[in-house]
Design a protein around this motif. Structure first.
Motif, PDB file in Angstrom:
ATOM      1  N   LYS A  16       6.951   1.790  -0.498  1.00  0.00           N
ATOM      2  CA  LYS A  16       6.831   2.440   0.681  1.00  0.00           C
ATOM      3  C   LYS A  16       6.986   3.762  -0.762  1.00  0.00           C
ATOM      4  CE  LYS A  16       6.538   1.304   4.683  1.00  0.00           C
ATOM      5  NZ  LYS A  16       7.213   1.387   6.042  1.00  0.00           N
ATOM      6  N   LEU A  38       2.679  -0.244  -3.033  1.00  0.00           N
ATOM      7  CA  LEU A  38       2.114  -1.153  -2.426  1.00  0.00           C
ATOM      8  C   LEU A  38       0.350  -0.526  -3.099  1.00  0.00           C
ATOM      9  CD1 LEU A  38       2.500  -2.796  -0.835  1.00  0.00           C
ATOM     10  CD2 LEU A  38       1.492  -1.040   1.326  1.00  0.00           C
ATOM     11  N   GLU A  39       0.278   0.830  -2.965  1.00  0.00           N
ATOM     12  CA  GLU A  39      -0.507   0.962  -3.939  1.00  0.00           C
ATOM     13  C   GLU A  39      -1.281   1.012  -5.085  1.00  0.00           C
ATOM     14  OE1 GLU A  39      -2.013   5.393  -0.892  1.00  0.00           O
ATOM     15  OE2 GLU A  39      -0.496   5.414  -2.956  1.00  0.00           O
ATOM     16  N   ARG A  42       0.064  12.875   0.416  1.00  0.00           N
ATOM     17  CA  ARG A  42       0.351  11.370  -0.071  1.00  0.00           C
ATOM     18  C   ARG A  42       0.208  10.756   1.262  1.00  0.00           C
ATOM     19  NH1 ARG A  42      -1.026   9.939  -3.525  1.00  0.00           N
ATOM     20  NH2 ARG A  42       0.150   8.202  -3.020  1.00  0.00           N
ATOM     21  N   GLU A  54      -5.537   9.463 -12.138  1.00  0.00           N
ATOM     22  CA  GLU A  54      -4.509   9.279 -11.909  1.00  0.00           C
ATOM     23  C   GLU A  54      -3.617   8.898 -13.801  1.00  0.00           C
ATOM     24  OE1 GLU A  54      -0.768   9.634 -10.575  1.00  0.00           O
ATOM     25  OE2 GLU A  54      -2.168  10.700  -9.513  1.00  0.00           O
ATOM     26  N   PHE A  71       2.727   5.960   5.368  1.00  0.00           N
ATOM     27  CA  PHE A  71       3.173   4.856   6.340  1.00  0.00           C
ATOM     28  C   PHE A  71       4.136   4.782   7.641  1.00  0.00           C
ATOM     29  CE2 PHE A  71       2.932   4.482   1.639  1.00  0.00           C
ATOM     30  CZ  PHE A  71       1.869   3.595   1.753  1.00  0.00           C
ATOM     31  N   MET A 100       0.972   7.549  -7.508  1.00  0.00           N
ATOM     32  CA  MET A 100       0.587   6.015  -5.569  1.00  0.00           C
ATOM     33  C   MET A 100       1.719   5.674  -5.561  1.00  0.00           C
ATOM     34  SD  MET A 100      -2.777   4.294  -6.689  1.00  0.00           S
ATOM     35  CE  MET A 100      -4.508   5.657  -7.102  1.00  0.00           C
ATOM     36  N   SER A 101       1.674   5.079  -4.329  1.00  0.00           N
ATOM     37  CA  SER A 101       3.261   4.202  -3.916  1.00  0.00           C
ATOM     38  C   SER A 101       3.187   3.185  -4.686  1.00  0.00           C
ATOM     39  CB  SER A 101       3.323   4.548  -2.410  1.00  0.00           C
ATOM     40  OG  SER A 101       2.388   3.373  -1.603  1.00  0.00           O
ATOM     41  N   LEU A 136       7.206   6.121  -3.868  1.00  0.00           N
ATOM     42  CA  LEU A 136       5.944   6.561  -5.196  1.00  0.00           C
ATOM     43  C   LEU A 136       6.151   6.017  -6.353  1.00  0.00           C
ATOM     44  CD1 LEU A 136       5.380  10.546  -4.871  1.00  0.00           C
ATOM     45  CD2 LEU A 136       3.954   7.785  -3.397  1.00  0.00           C
ATOM     46  N   ARG A 185     -10.383   5.031  -3.844  1.00  0.00           N
ATOM     47  CA  ARG A 185      -9.215   4.604  -4.986  1.00  0.00           C
ATOM     48  C   ARG A 185      -9.684   4.688  -6.316  1.00  0.00           C
ATOM     49  NH1 ARG A 185      -5.385   1.492  -2.734  1.00  0.00           N
ATOM     50  NH2 ARG A 185      -4.134   2.803  -0.577  1.00  0.00           N
TER      51      ARG A 185
END
Lengths: 234, 516
Positions: A129, A94-95, B496, B382, B499, A91-92, A131, B375
């Protein structure tokens, strides 16, 4: 704020915690130090609800949370930063931070927390942004702490924040821990790097094979010849 | 030079062995016949040798291409050297194989006793109805010649990258069109999207009318597997729980629907649409019941337990114990058919219904993916411990994933039973669960277009390959292996999150190659 009484925890037949008791006052930094297998991480996992105690209690603000689920414990304001910089690698940044605010639903609040985290860790804002898995070790630790801060904890449980980091990064991370503490977050710190832990902690407990061997003010322990011999390299 | 030799050698050995293998299983004759069919060069009596030669040429070109893979720039003699070595090595291997089998069969050895595909007539064809030595020499010549040609082809494509440049020029040409800055921006235009959407809708409406009942049947199966794949994708792709007995939920859905609508053994004759709801409900509850005790397990343990669960359901259905309820091994016949204003659905109506439901399922799956729960699933996939530390109730999230996945399977099961007008325990073997899992993995875990593509490849492609008869599964298996080597993340991996670029940046700066 937090009071742990006579905690007994076992992994199957292995009795990992043999009646540990300690307490933590509001705004304190308390360190748990000790060798491998002393029960430091087990203690943290029991407080955060990932492990269940056989007996004993964990009292957080007058409430026994030893049988509460991990998710609810996060809701009460205790957030753990797991050992080994466990971030969501795919996940980035941010995430990852957004995941930290999973228990919150108000978007404005989440935004405000995000701004605060970026203030503490400007590096994360630059890399938002990217990962998580592509960050350096120090940045990953920052992200793990930042993610925990997103839930606006009142008590932060830090499990070996110095693990596998270069000395200069360790110092940076510990400075940040002090800064977070100064903003009113109590901290329970588990560390093998006793030197660093004692240098920022108010009080500390020395664990040995599942029991509290010594406890006291951090500076007093620093001077203690036994501690020096066993944990501070003479 | 060393690398050219090495590559040529390895490619030659590989294709030589592939050739011998194909020879031994008798595929060379089949392949040649297929080429004959394709070229309209079919034979009566003596098989035309041209087909065999074309087959060999294709094999040779492939050898040469593999000897020089990649479009990197290189010297022409390096390319040709690689192709030559590869052709020589594979050619010599082929030479040996043909000469040996030819000589042996001419001497009257009963090689067919040991190698059942070495039919003397076939071998005669493989020798071009000529002597073993002459035939073997032809094979060698073809391998060398076409391998060099293949290598030369790759070299031509790589030369100064003109192939790449050509592609870029095409791209820029489209990009300049209407002043859009990139090809993908064409698709961002709302009107373009509307036109595409309408075109797809019209195509989807008319296709089932056009392609006949056989294709409606196959595409119907594909559609049902798309729904199954979307369901399992929630469990495996989103939340990362390896559940192997997914067929069990498919079975409960199909049986619930069948028992609620069929005249025997219960004669309930419930309204069709209510019965579909019932199937979804029962499957969801099965998911809940299975999930409650086992979702504390992780990884391999979960896989094994669910594998067992899938078999338990199937065996229970056909057991004596439940024969009174489920009609046992005989299965349930005369399962209810949907109607529309009194008219029973024909294959075209069915296809339309399935398409509609696939779209609905896609929509739901997409919304789930983007939701808060979605999410949480990704976080669990993960790292479960960290997910817990961020305050996710992992147990509840995982059960929810299992229940929702099972609901999709229940819907698919109801459609499956209704369309076949029959359901029996042998429709729900372990292969069903494995097929669905393959769809998710081959398509690309967690990717919705990947699931659709995966269902087409795994359930549709075997039908397209039906021409190959016995070799269907061999070719199919080979394709899967190639696919997993070339695209290990799946055919269409989940992207992914992209953005947005900052909006203030001037357009030109984002597309410097347009200015040149």
């Amino acid at each position: 704020m937090l009071k742990v009484n006579e905690l007994n925890v076992s992994y199957g037949a292995i009795h990992a915690l043999k009646g540990i008791s300690f307490d933590l006052q509001e705004d304190e930094i308390v360190a748990l130090i000790g060798a491998n297998g002393a029960g430091k991480s087990t203690t943290l996992n029991t407080i955060s609800g990932i492990m269940r105690p056989d007996s004993g209690s964990v009292v957080f603000e007058e409430e026994d949370i030893s049988q509460t689920s991990p998710a609810q414990i996060v809701g009460k304001g205790i957030v753990q930063v797991p050992e080994g910089r466990k971030i969501f690698a795919r996940m980035s940044v941010l995430e990852n931070l957004e995941m930290g605010a999973y228990t919150l639903r108000d978007k404005d609040v989440i935004k405000a927390h995000m701004a605060e985290v970026f203030e503490v860790f400007p590096r994360l804002e630059e890399r938002q942004k990217q990962l998580g898995g592509t960050l350096s070790g120090g940045e990953q630790q920052m992200l793990a702490i930042g993610r925990a801060l997103m839930a606006s904890p009142r008590l932060l449980l830090l499990d070996e924040p110095s693990m596998g980091l270069a000395p200069i990064l360790v110092e940076q991370i510990f400075e940040i821990i002090q800064k977070i503490n100064a903003e009113g977050v109590s901290i329970l710190l588990v560390e093998q790097n006793a030197q660093m832990a004692l240098s920022i902690a108010d009080r500390a407990y020395v664990l040995e094979t599942g029991m509290v061997a010594l406890s006291g003010k951090a500076d007093a322990l620093m001077e203690n010849p036994e501690v020096q011999a066993a944990y501070l390299g003479g | 030079m060393k690398t050219s030799l090495k590559k040529g050698l390895s490619s030659g050995v590989i294709f030589g062995i592939v050739f011998i293998f194909l020879l031994l299983i008798g595929f060379i004759n089949v392949g040649s016949t297929m080429i004959g069919d394709l070229l309209g060069n079919t034979a009566s009596g003596r098989l035309p040798v041209n087909n065999l030669l074309t087959f060999l040429a294709v094999l040779g070109v492939l050898t040469g291409i593999t000897a020089r893979n990649g479009l990197g720039e290189s010297q022409w003699w390096q390319a040709l050297l690689g192709g030559l070595v590869a052709g020589l090595v594979s050619g010599v291997l082929a030479w040996l194989a043909i000469w040996l089998t030819g000589t042996l069969s001419l001497q009257g050895s009963e090689i067919q006793t040991y190698l059942p595909n070495m039919d003397p007539a076939d071998l005669n064809y493989l020798r071009f109805y000529s002597t073993p030595l002459a035939a073997a020499n032809t094979y060698l010549l073809y391998f060398v010649g076409f391998s060099v040609a293949g290598a030369a082809l790759v070299w031509l494509l790589s030369i100064k990258g003109w192939f790449v440049k050509c592609w870029q020029a095409c791209r820029n040409g489209v990009s300049n069109w209407k002043g859009t800055k990139d090809l993908s921006d064409v698709f961002k235009n709302r009107w373009v999207m509307l036109v595409i959407f309408l075109a797809v809708a019209v195509a989807l409406y008319f296709l089932p009318l056009a392609w006949g009942s056989y294709w409606n049947y196959i595409m119907g199966t594909v559609a049902i597997y798309v729904i199954l794949g979307l369901g399992l994708n929630i469990i495996v792709g989103y939340s990362g729980q390896l559940v192997l007995g997914f067929g069990a939920f498919f079975a409960t859905g199909a049986y619930t629907f069948a028992l609620l609508t069929a005249p025997t053994p219960h004669g309930i004759g419930l309204n069709l649409w209510l019965a579909v709801g019932g199937s979804v409900l029962v499957s969801t509850l099965t998911g809940l019941l299975l999930g409650l005790p086992i979702l504390n397990l992780r990884g391999d343990y979960l896989a094994i337990v669910t594998l067992g669960f899938g078999e338990i359901i199937r065996i229970l259905i056909k057991s004596d114990l439940l024969t009174a309820v489920t009609n046992g091994p005989k299965g349930v016949t005369n399962v209810g058919q949907p109607t529309w204003f009194g008219e029973t659905f024909n294959d075209v109506n069915y296809m339309h219904l399935l398409m509609l439901l696939v779209l609905v399922a896609l929509f739901i799956a997409k919304r789930l993916k983007d939701s808060r729960t979605g999410r949480a699933w990704v976080a669990i996939r993960e790292d479960q411990t960290v997910a817990q530390a961020t305050g996710i109730n992992t147990y509840r999230s995982k059960i929810l994933a299992l229940m929702l996945g099972a609901a999709f399977a229940g819907l698919a099961g109801a459609l499956f039973a209704s369309r076949n007008q029959f359901t029996g325990p042998e429709d729900f073997t372990l292969m069903v669960s494995i097929n669905v899992l393959c769809i998710v993995i081959v398509g690309g875990m967690g990717s919705l277009p990947g699931i659709v593509l995966g269902a087409f490849v795994l359930k549709g492609l075997p039908e397209l390959l039906r021409e190959l008869e016995d070799y269907r599964l061999l070719v199919f298996g080979a394709l899967l292996v190639v696919m997993m080597i070339v695209r290990p993340e799946g055919l269409w991996p989940a992207p992914r999150v992209k953005f947005d670029k900052p909006a203030e940046e001037p357009m030109q700066d984002l597309a410097p190659e347009v200015k040149q």
